[in-house]
Design a protein around this motif. Structure first.
Motif, PDB file in Angstrom:
ATOM      1  N   ILE A 154     -49.805  -9.621 -36.439  1.00 38.61           N
ATOM      2  CA  ILE A 154     -49.462 -10.907 -36.053  1.00 38.61           C
ATOM      3  C   ILE A 154     -48.212 -10.927 -35.141  1.00 38.61           C
ATOM      4  O   ILE A 154     -48.037 -11.240 -34.157  1.00 38.61           O
ATOM      5  CB  ILE A 154     -49.223 -11.851 -37.240  1.00 38.61           C
ATOM      6  CG1 ILE A 154     -50.403 -12.153 -37.976  1.00 38.61           C
ATOM      7  CG2 ILE A 154     -48.285 -13.094 -36.921  1.00 38.61           C
ATOM      8  CD1 ILE A 154     -50.022 -12.613 -39.524  1.00 38.61           C
ATOM      9  N   GLY A 155     -47.219  -9.806 -35.471  1.00 40.83           N
ATOM     10  CA  GLY A 155     -45.977  -9.569 -34.494  1.00 40.83           C
ATOM     11  C   GLY A 155     -46.643  -9.110 -33.295  1.00 40.83           C
ATOM     12  O   GLY A 155     -46.220  -9.681 -32.292  1.00 40.83           O
TER      13      GLY A 155
ATOM     14  N   ARG B 298     -46.553  -1.666 -18.641  1.00 44.13           N
ATOM     15  CA  ARG B 298     -46.920  -0.509 -19.612  1.00 44.13           C
ATOM     16  C   ARG B 298     -46.595  -0.885 -21.146  1.00 44.13           C
ATOM     17  O   ARG B 298     -47.487  -0.595 -22.073  1.00 44.13           O
ATOM     18  CB  ARG B 298     -45.834   0.663 -19.483  1.00 44.13           C
ATOM     19  CG  ARG B 298     -45.887   1.778 -20.494  1.00 44.13           C
ATOM     20  CD  ARG B 298     -45.170   2.834 -19.985  1.00 44.13           C
ATOM     21  NE  ARG B 298     -45.921   3.544 -18.700  1.00 44.13           N
ATOM     22  CZ  ARG B 298     -45.319   4.040 -17.462  1.00 44.13           C
ATOM     23  NH1 ARG B 298     -44.048   4.009 -17.532  1.00 44.13           N
ATOM     24  NH2 ARG B 298     -45.997   4.329 -16.512  1.00 44.13           N
ATOM     25  N   ASN B 299     -45.420  -1.833 -21.317  1.00 41.58           N
ATOM     26  CA  ASN B 299     -45.324  -2.493 -22.461  1.00 41.58           C
ATOM     27  C   ASN B 299     -46.626  -3.284 -22.845  1.00 41.58           C
ATOM     28  O   ASN B 299     -46.871  -3.304 -23.928  1.00 41.58           O
ATOM     29  CB  ASN B 299     -44.137  -3.453 -22.402  1.00 41.58           C
ATOM     30  CG  ASN B 299     -43.137  -3.175 -23.403  1.00 41.58           C
ATOM     31  OD1 ASN B 299     -43.514  -2.663 -24.486  1.00 41.58           O
ATOM     32  ND2 ASN B 299     -41.848  -3.282 -23.005  1.00 41.58           N
ATOM     33  N   PHE B 300     -46.935  -3.928 -21.919  1.00 37.29           N
ATOM     34  CA  PHE B 300     -48.130  -4.670 -22.259  1.00 37.29           C
ATOM     35  C   PHE B 300     -49.270  -4.145 -22.758  1.00 37.29           C
ATOM     36  O   PHE B 300     -49.931  -4.177 -23.574  1.00 37.29           O
ATOM     37  CB  PHE B 300     -48.526  -5.498 -20.946  1.00 37.29           C
ATOM     38  CG  PHE B 300     -49.615  -6.681 -21.352  1.00 37.29           C
ATOM     39  CD1 PHE B 300     -49.425  -7.974 -21.939  1.00 37.29           C
ATOM     40  CD2 PHE B 300     -50.877  -6.250 -20.720  1.00 37.29           C
ATOM     41  CE1 PHE B 300     -50.497  -8.790 -22.086  1.00 37.29           C
ATOM     42  CE2 PHE B 300     -51.782  -7.300 -20.781  1.00 37.29           C
ATOM     43  CZ  PHE B 300     -51.484  -8.422 -21.553  1.00 37.29           C
ATOM     44  N   LEU B 301     -49.415  -2.877 -21.809  1.00 37.19           N
ATOM     45  CA  LEU B 301     -50.565  -1.801 -22.228  1.00 37.19           C
ATOM     46  C   LEU B 301     -50.506  -1.463 -23.779  1.00 37.19           C
ATOM     47  O   LEU B 301     -51.269  -1.202 -24.498  1.00 37.19           O
ATOM     48  CB  LEU B 301     -50.687  -0.971 -21.185  1.00 37.19           C
ATOM     49  CG  LEU B 301     -51.659   0.189 -21.408  1.00 37.19           C
ATOM     50  CD1 LEU B 301     -53.317  -0.418 -20.955  1.00 37.19           C
ATOM     51  CD2 LEU B 301     -51.534   1.490 -20.691  1.00 37.19           C
TER      52      LEU B 301
ATOM     53  N   VAL C 150     -43.480 -13.539 -19.239  1.00 37.16           N
ATOM     54  CA  VAL C 150     -42.773 -12.525 -18.511  1.00 37.16           C
ATOM     55  C   VAL C 150     -43.364 -12.031 -17.255  1.00 37.16           C
ATOM     56  O   VAL C 150     -42.924 -12.217 -16.206  1.00 37.16           O
ATOM     57  CB  VAL C 150     -41.698 -11.578 -19.337  1.00 37.16           C
ATOM     58  CG1 VAL C 150     -40.787 -11.058 -18.336  1.00 37.16           C
ATOM     59  CG2 VAL C 150     -41.247 -12.143 -20.288  1.00 37.16           C
ATOM     60  N   LEU C 151     -44.567 -11.253 -17.707  1.00 36.39           N
ATOM     61  CA  LEU C 151     -45.171 -10.876 -16.552  1.00 36.39           C
ATOM     62  C   LEU C 151     -45.697 -11.715 -15.519  1.00 36.39           C
ATOM     63  O   LEU C 151     -45.843 -11.489 -14.387  1.00 36.39           O
ATOM     64  CB  LEU C 151     -46.574 -10.113 -17.245  1.00 36.39           C
ATOM     65  CG  LEU C 151     -46.542  -8.803 -17.386  1.00 36.39           C
ATOM     66  CD1 LEU C 151     -47.863  -8.352 -18.000  1.00 36.39           C
ATOM     67  CD2 LEU C 151     -46.645  -7.927 -15.893  1.00 36.39           C
ATOM     68  N   ASN C 152     -46.242 -12.961 -16.090  1.00 39.34           N
ATOM     69  CA  ASN C 152     -46.532 -13.857 -15.182  1.00 39.34           C
ATOM     70  C   ASN C 152     -45.528 -14.308 -14.071  1.00 39.34           C
ATOM     71  O   ASN C 152     -45.742 -14.435 -13.041  1.00 39.34           O
ATOM     72  CB  ASN C 152     -47.099 -15.210 -15.809  1.00 39.34           C
ATOM     73  CG  ASN C 152     -48.419 -15.075 -16.158  1.00 39.34           C
ATOM     74  OD1 ASN C 152     -49.034 -13.996 -16.011  1.00 39.34           O
ATOM     75  ND2 ASN C 152     -48.595 -15.715 -17.249  1.00 39.34           N
TER      76      ASN C 152
ATOM     77  N   GLU D 101     -47.983 -12.109 -26.352  1.00 37.06           N
ATOM     78  CA  GLU D 101     -47.801 -13.662 -25.746  1.00 37.06           C
ATOM     79  C   GLU D 101     -46.357 -13.948 -24.865  1.00 37.06           C
ATOM     80  O   GLU D 101     -46.504 -14.046 -23.657  1.00 37.06           O
ATOM     81  CB  GLU D 101     -47.843 -14.845 -26.823  1.00 37.06           C
ATOM     82  CG  GLU D 101     -49.091 -15.307 -27.058  1.00 37.06           C
ATOM     83  CD  GLU D 101     -49.503 -15.951 -28.154  1.00 37.06           C
ATOM     84  OE1 GLU D 101     -48.540 -16.663 -28.468  1.00 37.06           O
ATOM     85  OE2 GLU D 101     -50.447 -15.792 -28.866  1.00 37.06           O
ATOM     86  N   ASP D 102     -45.319 -13.561 -25.494  1.00 41.39           N
ATOM     87  CA  ASP D 102     -44.169 -13.474 -24.712  1.00 41.39           C
ATOM     88  C   ASP D 102     -44.228 -12.524 -23.377  1.00 41.39           C
ATOM     89  O   ASP D 102     -43.932 -13.190 -22.490  1.00 41.39           O
ATOM     90  CB  ASP D 102     -42.941 -12.813 -25.651  1.00 41.39           C
ATOM     91  CG  ASP D 102     -42.587 -13.712 -26.982  1.00 41.39           C
ATOM     92  OD1 ASP D 102     -43.190 -15.028 -26.841  1.00 41.39           O
ATOM     93  OD2 ASP D 102     -41.831 -13.424 -27.712  1.00 41.39           O
TER      94      ASP D 102
END
Lengths: 350, 834
Positions: free
Chosen positions: B259-260, B120-123, B271-273, B266-267
């Motif tokens: 940029i942020g 969800r965060n990623f989304l 973690v997801l991986n 990327e971080d």
């Protein structure tokens, strides 16, 4: 008209067969007799697994709650309905859409009342009946007045033509919402009645009877519930659906009624409703008037399956299934709350 | 007794199992699969039985396993099927299993929630990224260069308002693409057109964190003026489940934010991986075992289900079960029980007692993969009554044979046989794949039937000398073109070959096998073949029907019913033989006695048969087929007629007499037979148990009563119906066998039409054109051959063969009123689940 039946199976034969098959899975008295013996909800689940419900609860982790059962029951019914709706062609699909409108009305009223009480919309949405959900539903709290409700939200829904009568209401308070609900329902029933009469044949024969009953039931209930509220008799009479057997004389009499006994006196004149009022009472052990109406409705709907080649079976099936859900949920509640004295107050169908 | 000829001898047995040994014993019996348990507490609800808690625990285990399986499938990890079949674990192991599943499920759920949160965060971040990127262009379009130095995103209002710049607020967000049109319309309506919406699509689909589905979304930005509109817009966005994101107003801030966001994405990706890897590892290890776990859980559940059928002894020390089992396998069952007792470590042995009963035992035929298909053909008409003659072993030969009579073409038969042979050859591989395909599984299940049908079709094809509707001249035709010159052939369309001229046809050396190929060229081919095939069909029919009647004798003898033997079987056989047997004999007589030289004298068989019943006979002695024909025929008709009252009255009379004299020497009605009693070493416990045993099920009760009442009228009517049915049946069934001829004619004609209308076109051209056309036409010919001649014609011939067996053949002896033996077997259980 005979030709209609000749061609019925071309478009609707499969669906009629399907709905009759579904109807065969409706729980019988023996099933209920077993269900009421359950000690826990797990027992209930075990017994339901041996009926047509199969393992619809199999993937639910225990402990089971009544809510989960309710949701799953509804889900199953909705899946069946949607399947049939998706397979249907005109005029059956319009007919089936009409069935959903009543759930839409209930949902709208639920949402408006909920927002009125400052409940978050996400919580309300879960309580809506899935059969009556529509796209604009969740944005309903934008509206502050009936006119806004109509202009912003309902105008794109099939309910729009029913709502026209309500626009004049000033703002959305408790009483007005009830008035809106009943006006909507009135318009809906009359439109549905009109539609079914146009279909003709056995469909109209059965559906008119069912809708007449529905209309009259609403008229009675509205009258009885209006006692002791600020609703004027004039306003009240505007809410009566005018497609029932009571129309016009009975409705006029109801409009004049001041207490329960007078309502009862009106029902005396109608052979169909007289026994319902006679058997009803509020004493413990008596059946309530509401239950009596439900019983009558069930009987009516079961009879729909006696005839072939008509759409009424779809309506009747949904109504019966709804009653069955109510029954199971009632029993489940009684079991869960260990309140066994009233567990027999369900309404057996077959 | 051949095991397929009659069903297995069954016995009702009572099992006394020690409570602690019951589980292990039932487990062993389940592996064996030879015992059918009876429900001893039919009145008890499912949830009031003794082992309901265990069943429930198993349900819970299965649920967890299904959850795991779903996750494994979603992750696309293959589930290993080692073919391993573990025994049901002992009850104490159940707790371990439960703990394992519990742990796995919790771990899985935890990982899932983590992953969902991360996703969800990623989304959200991805959506924000898209917003920042896409809105850039909106802002660029709208920004007035004159106001560029101002730090706010300002837009020029209407020029009419005196050039006063208006401050516009905006919100940006992401919405599902399919909801956009309604969203837009609703915005317009609710805000009375006072908002401005820009949207653009996000090209790459995004993943929904909950369901994992790919969803298409849109970025939108809404400009509006004033706070009222702002709340309204926000409400609508909320209603449509659009996610709103803060979007800085200046390009610089936006760039900074972008940029942020990128670094955070990327971080998060790393973690997801890692979570993904962890999840994958858990699932892979679960996938290795899940099949075995499933089997174990299902076996435990089945055992407890079975235990729920048992009665509890008063002392609670042992469980009492009743079951049907084949007598021949009692030894193996005893052994299994002993093994079970040993496994459980119980000192008291489990006891198996045979019981006598009045109930009809279930029918059990031991089949193998070859015979099961044919047994299924018979069973789909009706399961054999207990111990009556089973038509299946005869069906194995007669079914493919009758099919082939209708499907007589060696070429088509060859294709069919090869197809079936391939299925038989690759049996193991095919069985493992494609289990769920409906039509395929029907064909595959009947592979041995198809194989035999194909093989027999090759045989009848050679008899008919049909190979893709062409004849094969293998041995050289017996007809010769003697004294016919080439000129005759060129000038005449038709030539007549006279069989009486020995140079043309030598009666001494006919074509050695099947029909002479020269008939394929003959103009009167159909007339010739029709006569032959009709006679053949009737002959085959009469033979099969008489065989059926003979089988009924075997039933009467087995059930010790001498009365029926004399009063039913003998009159029936006489009736059949006197009329139709005689007909078959004169068919053969005519074939043998009349050759080409005296064929003009040959009488018509049909007329002969009709005249036989009308007692009309020719005047001159020459017109008789043989001397004494008149006398014999009159005699046969009289015998046949006399058989009818025999069938009608003898049996009811004897029954009535037997009833009057008070002792019932003969049985009537339902086949009631005693399994040869309890042998010496097994105690008869029937009588003493009468009190505590459950009342016999209703189907046994009325049969018992029927024996008591005796109504001569009813019996007479019953007998009359049977007699009429048989007599009329003989006539109509014989006629019904003519379908053999009709279908075979249809098949031959169809394949000939296909040849001459399709492939013949290609072969008709000369030179290279012919080659090309043939190549083009051949696929059509091949497809039509397979679709119409093999599949369609094959199905119709199959159905007719089936009918001939069910109606014409089995009606002569087969009752089919039994019920199937359904043993408690783990193997069947596992097959159901697959």
């Amino acid at each position: 008209m005979a030709m209609q039946e000749l061609y019925f199976n071309i478009d609707n034969g499969y669906l009629e067969g399907l709905v009759r098959g579904f109807k065969g899975g409706i729980l019988r008295r023996t099933d209920y007799a077993n269900l009421v013996q359950c000690e826990t909800l797990e027992d209930l689940k075990l017994h339901l697994a041996s009926t047509d419900y199969g393992n619809f609860l199999a993937n639910e982790p225990s402990p089971l709650t009544v809510n989960v059962i309710d949701d799953k029951l509804k889900e199953k019914m909705v899946i069946e309905f949607q399947h049939m709706r998706n397979q249907s062609v005109e005029p059956l699909c319009t007919f089936m859409d009409f069935i959903t409108y009543s759930y839409m009305i209930d949902n709208i009223v639920l949402l408006i009342t909920g927002t009125l009480h400052q409940r978050p919309i996400s919580e309300l949405i879960t309580k809506c009946h899935p059969l009556g959900s529509f796209e604009q539903m969740e944005a309903i709290h934008v509206a502050a007045t009936p006119a806004e409700l109509y202009n912003a939200i309902l105008i794109d829904t099939p309910l729009a033509p029913f709502f026209v009568d309500c626009i004049s209401e000033q703002d959305l308070d408790e009483l007005n919402i009830e008035i809106i609900r009943n006006t909507l329902y009135k318009a809906y029933l009359e439109a549905f009645y009109e539609f079914c009469s146009q279909l003709g044949g056995t469909t109209s024969e059965f559906m008119c009877r069912a809708l007449e009953f529905e209309a009259d039931r609403r008229a009675f209930i509205i009258t009885i519930n209006s006692f002791g509220t600020e609703l004027t008799k004039d306003d009240r009479s505007k809410l009566y659906p005018r497609c029932g057997k009571l129309h016009p004389d009975g409705l006029a009499a109801l409009a004049r009624a001041d207490d329960y006994d007078q309502v009862r006196a009106v029902a005396e004149y109608y052979g169909e409703y007289k026994p319902l009022f006679e058997g009803a009472g509020n004493n413990p052990g008596d059946k309530t008037l509401e239950d009596k109406f439900f019983e009558h409705e069930v009987e009516l709907n079961v009879n729909a399956f006696m005839q072939q080649f008509h759409f009424g079976v779809f309506y009747a099936y949904i109504k019966l299934k709804e009653q069955e859900c109510r029954n199971i949920v009632w029993i489940a509640e009684c079991v869960a709350q260990r309140h066994r004295t009233k567990i027999d107050n369900y309404i057996p169908i077959l | 007794m051949g095991s397929l000829f009659r069903s297995e001898e069954m016995t009702l047995a009572q099992l006394f199992l020690q409570s602690e040994a019951a589980y292990a014993c039932v487990s062993e019996l389940g592996e064996l699969g030879l015992v059918q348990f009876r429900d001893l507490n039919p009145d008890v609800n499912a949830f009031q039985r003794k082992f309901v808690n265990e069943v429930r625990r198993c349900d819970e285990m299965e649920r967890k396993l299904r959850f795991l399986e779903k996750e494994i499938r979603k992750a696309g990890i293959p589930i290993v099927d080692t073919g391993e079949n573990p025994d049901a674990p002992p009850p104490r192991e159940m707790i371990d299993l439960e703990a394992t599943f519990e742990k796995l499920e919790n771990e899985m759920k935890e990982v899932n929630t983590n992953q969902e949160a991360l996703k969800r965060n990623f989304l959200e971040l991805t959506e924000l990224k898209h917003i920042l990127r896409k809105t850039q262009s909106f802002f660029e379009e709208m920004q007035d260069p004159a106001l560029a130095e101002e730090s706010h995103a300002l837009l020029l209002g209407d020029e009419e308002r005196g050039g006063q710049p208006m401050r516009l607020g905006f919100v940006a967000g992401v919405i599902n693409r399919e909801r956009l049109p309604t969203f837009e319309r609703m915005l317009w309506r609710a805000c009375r057109g006072n908002v401005f919406l820009r949207q653009t699509e996000i090209e790459t689909p995004l993943e929904d964190p909950v369901t994992g589905d790919q969803v298409h979304k849109c970025v939108f930005i809404i400009f509006f003026q004033g706070d009222q509109l702002k709340t309204r817009v926000k409400k609508i966005c909320e209603g449509f489940r659009a996610t709103l994101y803060p979007c800085p107003e200046t390009p610089a801030e936006r760039r900074e934010m972008a940029i942020g966001v990128m670094t955070r994405i990327e971080d998060l990706q790393t973690v997801l991986n890692q979570t993904q890897d962890h999840r994958h590892r858990v699932l892979v290890s679960a996938a290795k075992n899940i099949r075995v776990w499933f089997i174990k859980a299902r076996k435990i559940k089945a055992i407890y289900h079975t235990l729920n059928l048992f009665n509890l002894d008063v002392t609670q020390k042992c469980l009492i079960a009743e079951c049907w089992c084949p007598v021949a396998d009692l030894e193996r069952i005893q052994l299994a029980l002993r093994r079970g007792t040993e496994h459980s470590g119980s000192s008291v042995p489990s006891i198996l007692n045979r019981m006598t009963t009045k109930q009809a035992p279930p029918t059990y035929h031991k089949t193998n993969k070859f015979t099961s298909g044919f047994q299924a053909l018979v069973d789909s008409y009706g399961v054999a009554s207990y111990c009556e003659v089973n038509p299946a072993p005869f069906t194995i030969i007669t079914f493919p044979f009758l099919f082939a009579v209708m499907f007589g073409d060696a070429g088509h038969g060859l294709i069919m046989a090869l197809f079936a042979l391939w299925m038989v050859w690759r049996e193991k591989q095919l069985m493992n794949q494609r289990k769920d395909d409906g039509i395929w599984s029907i064909f595959f299940g009947g592979r041995y039937i198809i194989l035999l049908m194909g093989a027999f079709s090759i045989y009848t094809g050679f008899i008919y000398n049909d190979f893709f509707s062409k004849s094969l001249n293998i041995f050289g035709s017996s007809w010769h073109m003697a004294n016919i010159s080439d000129d005759d052939i060129k000038n005449n369309e038709l030539l007549e070959l006279d069989p009486n001229v020995t140079a043309i046809y030598k009666p001494a050396s006919p074509y050695p096998f099947g029909i002479d190929p020269i008939w394929n060229l003959a103009e009167n081919k159909i007339t010739f073949l029709n006569s032959f095939k009709m006679k053949m069909s009737v002959t085959l029919g009469v033979i099969q029907m008489s065989f059926g009647v003979c089988l009924s004798l075997s039933n009467y003898r087995f059930f010790k019913d001498p009365l029926s033997m004399f009063s039913v079987f003998i009159p029936q056989l006489m009736f059949l033989m006197c009329i139709f047997g005689y007909m078959v004999i004169i068919i053969f007589f005519k074939w043998i006695a009349y050759d080409a030289s005296i064929s003009y004298k040959a009488p018509s068989l049909l007329i002969t048969m009709i005249n036989m019943f009308l007692f009309k006979f020719p005047d001159s002695q020459d017109d008789y087929m043989y001397s004494g024909q008149k006398g014999l025929q009159i005699f046969l008709v009289l015998v046949a007629v006399a058989c009818v009252p025999c069938m009608l009255f003898i049996k009811p009379y004897f029954e009535w007499r037997a009833h009057k004299s008070g002792k019932r020497t003969v049985r009537f009605g339902t086949v009631q037979m005693q399994v040869n009693g309890a042998s010496e070493d097994t105690a008869v416990i029937m009588d003493q148990d009468e009190g505590e045993m459950p009342p016999p099920p209703p189907e046994g009760a009325p049969a018992h009563k029927e024996e008591e009442e005796f109504d001569i009228g009813e019996i007479l009517i019953h007998q009359a119906i049977h007699t009429i049915e048989f007599c009329l049946g003989c006539i109509s069934h014989t006629a019904s066998y003519l379908r053999l001829w009709a279908l075979s004619l249809a098949h031959a004609q169809l394949s000939e039409v296909l040849w001459s209308m399709v492939l013949h076109i290609g072969l008709g051209f000369k030179g290279w054109v012919g080659a090309v056309v043939t190549i083009l036409v051949f696929p059509a010919f091949a497809v039509l051959t397979v679709a119409i001649l093999l599949v369609m014609e094959g199905l119709s011939a199959f159905l007719h063969a089936l009918r001939l067996h069910w109606v014409e053949f089995q009606s002569k002896f087969y009752k089919g009123e039994g019920h199937q033996f359904v043993p408690f077997s783990f193997e069947a259980l596992m097959e159901d689940h697959n």
